[in-house]
Design a protein around this motif. Structure first.
Motif, mmCIF file in Angstrom:
data_model
loop_
_atom_site.group_PDB
_atom_site.id
_atom_site.type_symbol
_atom_site.label_atom_id
_atom_site.label_comp_id
_atom_site.label_asym_id
_atom_site.label_seq_id
_atom_site.Cartn_x
_atom_site.Cartn_y
_atom_site.Cartn_z
ATOM 1 N N GLY A 81 0.822 -1.199 0.000
ATOM 2 C CA GLY A 81 0.000 0.000 0.000
ATOM 3 C C GLY A 81 0.854 1.245 0.000
ATOM 4 O O GLY A 81 2.059 1.208 0.228
ATOM 5 N N GLY A 82 0.214 2.371 -0.243
ATOM 6 C CA GLY A 82 0.906 3.652 -0.236
ATOM 7 C C GLY A 82 1.047 4.182 1.177
ATOM 8 O O GLY A 82 0.611 3.543 2.147
ATOM 9 N N PRO A 83 1.638 5.355 1.319
ATOM 10 C CA PRO A 83 1.842 5.929 2.651
ATOM 11 C C PRO A 83 0.555 6.077 3.462
ATOM 12 O O PRO A 83 0.560 5.861 4.671
ATOM 13 C CB PRO A 83 2.471 7.290 2.357
ATOM 14 N N ASP A 84 -0.576 6.419 2.778
ATOM 15 C CA ASP A 84 -1.831 6.578 3.527
ATOM 16 C C ASP A 84 -2.242 5.269 4.193
ATOM 17 O O ASP A 84 -2.563 5.237 5.389
ATOM 18 C CB ASP A 84 -2.953 7.053 2.599
ATOM 19 N N GLU A 85 -2.223 4.191 3.395
ATOM 20 C CA GLU A 85 -2.611 2.892 3.932
ATOM 21 C C GLU A 85 -1.623 2.424 4.995
ATOM 22 O O GLU A 85 -2.013 1.906 6.051
ATOM 23 C CB GLU A 85 -2.704 1.845 2.802
ATOM 24 N N LEU A 86 -0.337 2.620 4.733
ATOM 25 C CA LEU A 86 0.683 2.204 5.704
ATOM 26 C C LEU A 86 0.517 2.950 7.023
ATOM 27 O O LEU A 86 0.637 2.358 8.097
ATOM 28 C CB LEU A 86 2.089 2.427 5.128
ATOM 29 N N LEU B 165 6.869 1.886 5.641
ATOM 30 C CA LEU B 165 6.638 3.332 5.529
ATOM 31 C C LEU B 165 7.953 4.084 5.683
ATOM 32 O O LEU B 165 8.249 5.003 4.916
ATOM 33 C CB LEU B 165 5.635 3.788 6.595
ATOM 34 N N TYR B 166 8.736 3.674 6.645
ATOM 35 C CA TYR B 166 10.038 4.313 6.881
ATOM 36 C C TYR B 166 10.896 4.223 5.623
ATOM 37 O O TYR B 166 11.481 5.210 5.184
ATOM 38 C CB TYR B 166 10.746 3.651 8.072
ATOM 39 N N ASP B 167 10.982 3.033 5.054
ATOM 40 C CA ASP B 167 11.791 2.844 3.841
ATOM 41 C C ASP B 167 11.297 3.713 2.692
ATOM 42 O O ASP B 167 12.091 4.207 1.898
ATOM 43 C CB ASP B 167 11.790 1.367 3.429
ATOM 44 N N GLN B 168 9.990 3.909 2.613
ATOM 45 C CA GLN B 168 9.424 4.702 1.523
ATOM 46 C C GLN B 168 9.662 6.202 1.701
ATOM 47 O O GLN B 168 9.957 6.899 0.738
ATOM 48 C CB GLN B 168 7.910 4.463 1.399
ATOM 49 N N VAL B 169 9.513 6.715 2.918
ATOM 50 C CA VAL B 169 9.497 8.168 3.097
ATOM 51 C C VAL B 169 10.763 8.750 3.719
ATOM 52 O O VAL B 169 10.991 9.953 3.614
ATOM 53 C CB VAL B 169 8.274 8.616 3.927
ATOM 54 N N PHE C 294 -3.370 11.020 12.573
ATOM 55 C CA PHE C 294 -3.441 11.289 11.133
ATOM 56 C C PHE C 294 -4.890 11.200 10.664
ATOM 57 O O PHE C 294 -5.611 10.265 10.968
ATOM 58 C CB PHE C 294 -2.559 10.302 10.360
ATOM 59 N N ASP C 295 -5.294 12.225 9.895
ATOM 60 C CA ASP C 295 -6.667 12.283 9.383
ATOM 61 C C ASP C 295 -6.591 12.467 7.872
ATOM 62 O O ASP C 295 -6.126 13.491 7.377
ATOM 63 C CB ASP C 295 -7.393 13.461 10.026
ATOM 64 N N THR C 296 -7.066 11.472 7.109
ATOM 65 C CA THR C 296 -7.009 11.536 5.644
ATOM 66 C C THR C 296 -7.838 12.681 5.094
ATOM 67 O O THR C 296 -7.568 13.165 3.993
ATOM 68 C CB THR C 296 -7.484 10.210 5.012
ATOM 69 N N ALA C 297 -8.801 13.150 5.829
ATOM 70 C CA ALA C 297 -9.636 14.258 5.353
ATOM 71 C C ALA C 297 -8.855 15.571 5.321
ATOM 72 O O ALA C 297 -9.221 16.494 4.599
ATOM 73 C CB ALA C 297 -10.867 14.400 6.252
ATOM 74 N N GLY D 85 -5.482 15.789 4.566
ATOM 75 C CA GLY D 85 -4.357 15.747 3.650
ATOM 76 C C GLY D 85 -3.782 14.357 3.538
ATOM 77 O O GLY D 85 -4.244 13.408 4.168
ATOM 78 N N SER D 86 -2.725 14.263 2.737
ATOM 79 C CA SER D 86 -2.109 12.958 2.513
ATOM 80 C C SER D 86 -1.135 12.625 3.639
ATOM 81 O O SER D 86 -0.662 13.503 4.363
ATOM 82 C CB SER D 86 -1.361 12.956 1.179
ATOM 83 N N ALA D 87 -0.832 11.355 3.739
ATOM 84 C CA ALA D 87 0.115 10.899 4.762
ATOM 85 C C ALA D 87 1.488 11.517 4.533
ATOM 86 O O ALA D 87 2.159 11.926 5.476
ATOM 87 C CB ALA D 87 0.208 9.378 4.750
ATOM 88 N N LEU D 88 1.887 11.607 3.263
ATOM 89 C CA LEU D 88 3.206 12.161 2.969
ATOM 90 C C LEU D 88 3.299 13.615 3.399
ATOM 91 O O LEU D 88 4.296 14.028 4.003
ATOM 92 C CB LEU D 88 3.534 12.006 1.474
ATOM 93 N N SER D 89 2.267 14.409 3.123
ATOM 94 C CA SER D 89 2.325 15.820 3.529
ATOM 95 C C SER D 89 2.308 15.933 5.052
ATOM 96 O O SER D 89 2.976 16.794 5.623
ATOM 97 C CB SER D 89 1.207 16.631 2.891
ATOM 98 N N TRP D 90 1.577 15.047 5.730
ATOM 99 C CA TRP D 90 1.561 15.051 7.193
ATOM 100 C C TRP D 90 2.948 14.731 7.745
ATOM 101 O O TRP D 90 3.440 15.399 8.650
ATOM 102 C CB TRP D 90 0.526 14.030 7.672
ATOM 103 N N LEU D 91 3.596 13.706 7.165
ATOM 104 C CA LEU D 91 4.950 13.318 7.583
ATOM 105 C C LEU D 91 5.945 14.452 7.347
ATOM 106 O O LEU D 91 6.785 14.756 8.202
ATOM 107 C CB LEU D 91 5.410 12.084 6.805
#
Length: 195
Positions: free
Chosen positions: A18-23, A38-42, A78-81, A83-89
């Motif tokens: 899955g992408g960062p949101d799902e992770l 998630l760590y490896d991705q971001v 984290f709230d998907t409503a 923004g995205s997980a990546l922008s939150w990170l």
């Protein structure tokens, strides 16, 4: 001329994890494997952002670690409503990096301020210290032989040379030098001065 064979574009296979949101949703439930993925991705992007802000590779690594630890601890927020997980990170990483820069600047400013603070002159302390030192020098001078004391007083307090002290005391020059050297050694030991 034969035409090149073109193949239809193949869709990029999706990451099975899955992408960062799902992770991040899985991390919020305590999934350590999802956090590792998630760590490896971001982490490279988080590190790049931190490096642009702090401008020091070692400090950027620390900021990245701190940001990712914060992500692990606060993933439930984290709230998907919003923004995205990546922008939150990246927001977390940016805040951490800015905090680090401000902390370093404040530390440097404190060190500069401490280094430039002058101790006020205290005349009473200065006079008392001077009086105590004079008394100690007088006591140590009184512990010398008469020839040592006279030679040192003439040379160091009246400014005479060895030869002039020799003539004033009507004593051979080598004797004056020896007595002064021995007297100065005794004074040094009496005053507790380390050579």
């Amino acid at each position: 001329m034969p035409r090149p064979v073109t193949r239809p574009l193949q869709p990029v296979p999706e990451d099975p994890s899955g992408g960062p949101d799902e992770l991040l949703r899985r991390v919020a439930r305590g999934d350590q494997a999802a956090f590792t993925t998630l760590y490896d991705q971001v982490a490279p992007r988080v590190y790049g952002l931190a490096l642009r802000v702090v401008r020091d590779p070692a400090m950027a690594e620390e900021v990245t670690q701190e940001a990712m630890v914060e992500v692990w601890r606060t993933a439930t927020r984290f709230d998907t409503a919003r923004g995205s997980a990546l922008s939150w990170l990246l927001t977390i990483a940016h805040r951490r990096a800015v905090d680090r820069v401000r902390s370093e600047q404040a530390s440097t400013a404190r060190m500069r301020k401490v280094a430039t603070v002058e101790t006020p002159y205290d005349e009473v302390v200065e006079q008392a210290t001077s009086r105590i030192e004079r008394q100690q020098v007088r006591r140590c001078l009184n512990g010398l032989t008469e020839l040592q004391r006279e030679s040192i007083l003439l040379a160091y307090f009246n400014g005479h040379t060895y030869r002039e002290v020799s003539e004033l005391l009507d004593t051979p020059l080598p004797t004056i030098k020896t007595r002064m050297r021995d007297g100065l050694i005794r004074l040094r030991d009496c005053l507790g001065v380390t050579a």
